[in-house]
Enzyme design. Sequence first.
Site, PDB file in Angstrom:
ATOM      1  N   LYS A   1     -15.504   7.286   4.161  1.00 58.13           N
ATOM      2  CA  LYS A   1     -16.243   6.049   3.967  1.00 58.13           C
ATOM      3  C   LYS A   1     -17.743   6.271   3.836  1.00 58.13           C
ATOM      4  CE  LYS A   1     -13.662   2.301   6.231  1.00 58.13           C
ATOM      5  NZ  LYS A   1     -13.791   1.329   7.351  1.00 58.13           N
TER       6      LYS A   1
ATOM      7  N   TRP B   1      -9.002   3.605   2.099  1.00 56.78           N
ATOM      8  CA  TRP B   1      -7.738   4.325   2.279  1.00 56.78           C
ATOM      9  C   TRP B   1      -7.075   4.710   0.958  1.00 56.78           C
ATOM     10  CZ3 TRP B   1      -3.584   2.369  -0.184  1.00 56.78           C
ATOM     11  CH2 TRP B   1      -3.638   1.031  -0.561  1.00 56.78           C
TER      12      TRP B   1
ATOM     13  N   CYS C   1      -9.203 -13.299   9.037  1.00 57.74           N
ATOM     14  CA  CYS C   1      -7.914 -13.462   8.362  1.00 57.74           C
ATOM     15  C   CYS C   1      -7.984 -14.477   7.224  1.00 57.74           C
ATOM     16  CB  CYS C   1      -6.838 -13.894   9.358  1.00 57.74           C
ATOM     17  SG  CYS C   1      -6.382 -12.622  10.558  1.00 57.74           S
TER      18      CYS C   1
ATOM     19  N   ASN D   1     -13.092   5.409  13.196  1.00 53.11           N
ATOM     20  CA  ASN D   1     -14.389   5.065  13.762  1.00 53.11           C
ATOM     21  C   ASN D   1     -14.321   4.912  15.274  1.00 53.11           C
ATOM     22  OD1 ASN D   1     -12.865   2.549  12.659  1.00 53.11           O
ATOM     23  ND2 ASN D   1     -14.118   1.760  14.332  1.00 53.11           N
TER      24      ASN D   1
ATOM     25  N   GLY E   1      -6.134   0.385  15.430  1.00 47.75           N
ATOM     26  CA  GLY E   1      -6.552  -0.531  16.479  1.00 47.75           C
ATOM     27  C   GLY E   1      -7.918  -0.267  17.061  1.00 47.75           C
TER      28      GLY E   1
ATOM     29  N   GLU F   1       0.806  -1.218   0.000  1.00 49.58           N
ATOM     30  CA  GLU F   1       0.000   0.000   0.000  1.00 49.58           C
ATOM     31  C   GLU F   1       0.844   1.276   0.000  1.00 49.58           C
ATOM     32  OE1 GLU F   1      -2.873  -0.187   3.173  1.00 49.58           O
ATOM     33  OE2 GLU F   1      -3.783  -2.033   2.409  1.00 49.58           O
TER      34      GLU F   1
ATOM     35  N   ASP G   1     -18.779   2.271  11.340  1.00 52.14           N
ATOM     36  CA  ASP G   1     -17.373   2.208  10.924  1.00 52.14           C
ATOM     37  C   ASP G   1     -17.105   3.183   9.778  1.00 52.14           C
ATOM     38  OD1 ASP G   1     -14.707   1.442  10.776  1.00 52.14           O
ATOM     39  OD2 ASP G   1     -15.098  -0.284   9.517  1.00 52.14           O
TER      40      ASP G   1
ATOM     41  N   THR H   1       0.163   1.418  10.426  1.00 52.95           N
ATOM     42  CA  THR H   1       0.189   1.093   8.996  1.00 52.95           C
ATOM     43  C   THR H   1       0.390   2.343   8.142  1.00 52.95           C
ATOM     44  OG1 THR H   1      -2.227   1.249   8.867  1.00 52.95           O
ATOM     45  CG2 THR H   1      -1.280  -0.935   9.267  1.00 52.95           C
TER      46      THR H   1
ATOM     47  N   GLU I   1     -10.867  -1.239  16.262  1.00 53.64           N
ATOM     48  CA  GLU I   1     -11.698  -2.440  16.387  1.00 53.64           C
ATOM     49  C   GLU I   1     -11.279  -3.307  17.573  1.00 53.64           C
ATOM     50  OE1 GLU I   1     -12.694  -0.624  12.873  1.00 53.64           O
ATOM     51  OE2 GLU I   1     -10.676  -1.241  13.416  1.00 53.64           O
TER      52      GLU I   1
END
Length: 705
Positions: free
Chosen positions: A351, A413, A631, A279, A200, A87, A324, A184, A202
């Site tokens: 979003k 993003w 995942c 969020n 983080g 990314e 979110d 990130t 969530e």
Amino acid sequence: MKLPSRLHLAGACLIFPLAFGASAASAPAAVDAARIIAADREPGNWMSHGRTYDEQRYSPLKRITDRNVGELGLAWTARLDIDRGVEATPIVVDGVMYTTGAKSIVYAFDARSGTLLWKFDPDVPGIRMSEGCCDVVNRGVAVWQGKVYVGAYDGRLIALDARDGRKLWETDTVVDHARSYTITGAPRVVKGKVLIGNGGAEYGVRGYVSAYDADTGKLAWRFYTVPGDPAQEKDDRAMDIARKTWHGTEYWKQGGGGTVWDSMAYDPELDLLYIGTGNASWWNRQARSEGKGDNLFVSSIVALRPDSGEYVWHYQTTPGDMWDYTATQHIILAELPIDGKKRKVLMQAPKNGFFYVLDRTNGKLLSAEKFAPVNWATHVDLATGRPAVDEEAANYLKGPKVISPAFIGAHNWHPMSFNPATGLVYIPMQETAGMLSAPANPERVAHKSVVNLGVDVPDLPEDPEVVKQIAASFKGKLLAWDPVQQQAVWTQDYRTIYNGGTLSTAGNLVFQGTADGRVTAYAADSGKLLWSSPANTGVMAGPVTYEVDGEQYVTFMAGWGGIFPLILGPLSREARVQPEARVLTYKLGGKVVLPPPAQLPQAVPQPPAVTASAEDLAAGRTLYNGFCGGCHGLNAISGGVLPDLRYLDARKHAQFKDIVLMGARAAKGMPPFAGTVSEADAERIHQYLIKRAHDLRQEAASARP
């Protein structure tokens, strides 16, 4: 010519240290505020994340134009170490490219040839890779006065010597290691301070952005985006404002969210730093704040003083966010004619599906219109700046609702760009919808690798035909948007969502990579497709362009991954790509041939017999989707980034409980769940996977001629 052997220096891999050459600057990455502010005077470089502090991602270069872009060919390509999501936006200064791949590994390349100059691996522990959302991705580095700065996935901020990649200093940005903080995003450097946020929400963290001295790594200031324990808080104007919008006696114990995990922009004239916040945590507003309050500063744009972190103003895109709807999406600064008057504006397409134009001097809303299908709100009131929420359509506290956009957003993003010549913003837009409902008494799972949302996200059906229909409803588009008229000018349709960021240039071009494995160029004014080339993999990152020795290049960072193929594996398979991490750099007349993509084995090993009851299989499906699906993909269908567990061989079937409960593969990122998942439940998950392997073998047999 015989190549020199590889040397290891303080965690860096140094290769060809003389490759900087006489044409490169005597001091690599010799970037400061004056150079970034005057970036248009040296358009051949790309010295900051959005090229300039205003983050327009527009280049004045025009050797490559809408007339000759069809002659682009591959100039060089370089494989990255880990085939996961890529990314990063590369930084290019004086003939050297600095970029990152998965696990926050930093690379320096000769920008003309792709020769690797050095590499730095921050050695993120394997177990930490499971303690964050949306893949072990990294969006790039910042450079300043001979140093390269990277935020490691585990929360460290690291400064490297731009000449050889040696680590100069390292600081831990995490305030609470009991919580799952990650990084990130790409750092920015403003007035000698390195700015970095975290992810983080969530997992229940408290959001903040921090500033560190660029020379020493010493903390200069920290701005929290949501209030903490009132008994521990000092007098703080921003938190005094925010605290009044939260309800309950212990709201702060769940973290609150509001993480600053991506966008920032800076106005040197106003001396204002703009950050976008994420969020709320939990998503369930009833559980986190008694169903009341705006919950500042989640889902907001906040203006700060970069010297001190002092709060100046804020605008909240989604008050009381419960869907979110982050406001961490790309922020662009520009000057636009609004009502016959040139205004200093800030633009964002978050979003939630509305495109916002704000007066960046004071945060006043100038306009907001839907740029994608939206049903959670009917409009945004210009007088109050607040959305008119459609309670019947969007309040899932009153019952299950199909809400648009879904949690993956109308724009995620992937960075957008603004072209001053056309006056258009180029948005990687996506049409999505998803169902949410609220459990009566949501419970928190105390495990650092488990998200806690306080909502029920319904499982996807297992029927392949139904999944295909749902996948078809997720539509990706390149949208050219007029921010003054607040309307679409042209669009290009894609096979699926999660297409790459955009770059616009003075050559009347828009460049974008696609989820289905291409790199493309369009006419910026008309949207006509002018050039396309295969990339072997999904391309998500925002491309850049630069010039060395009179030759213009365009670079795409390619590599499939992120939240879409991880959790929504059954839907992301429509992209029909696999992870392959590469740098792809093009020039006019380039002759390099891209190697063909690797072919993955398709045979499904013979699974053991299913021994569980129908009741236990149903329980196993619920447990799998709750603990594993984020995942390995819902319903045990991987999007290709992490292993598809339907393909387990006999050895891994035998090791299943050791892997799931005891952490036999923790070093590779698979956390242990002993104490959270019982042995009986682990067996239910295992039986469900065995059943899904049999399903897959049956589907394969049915598909044969």
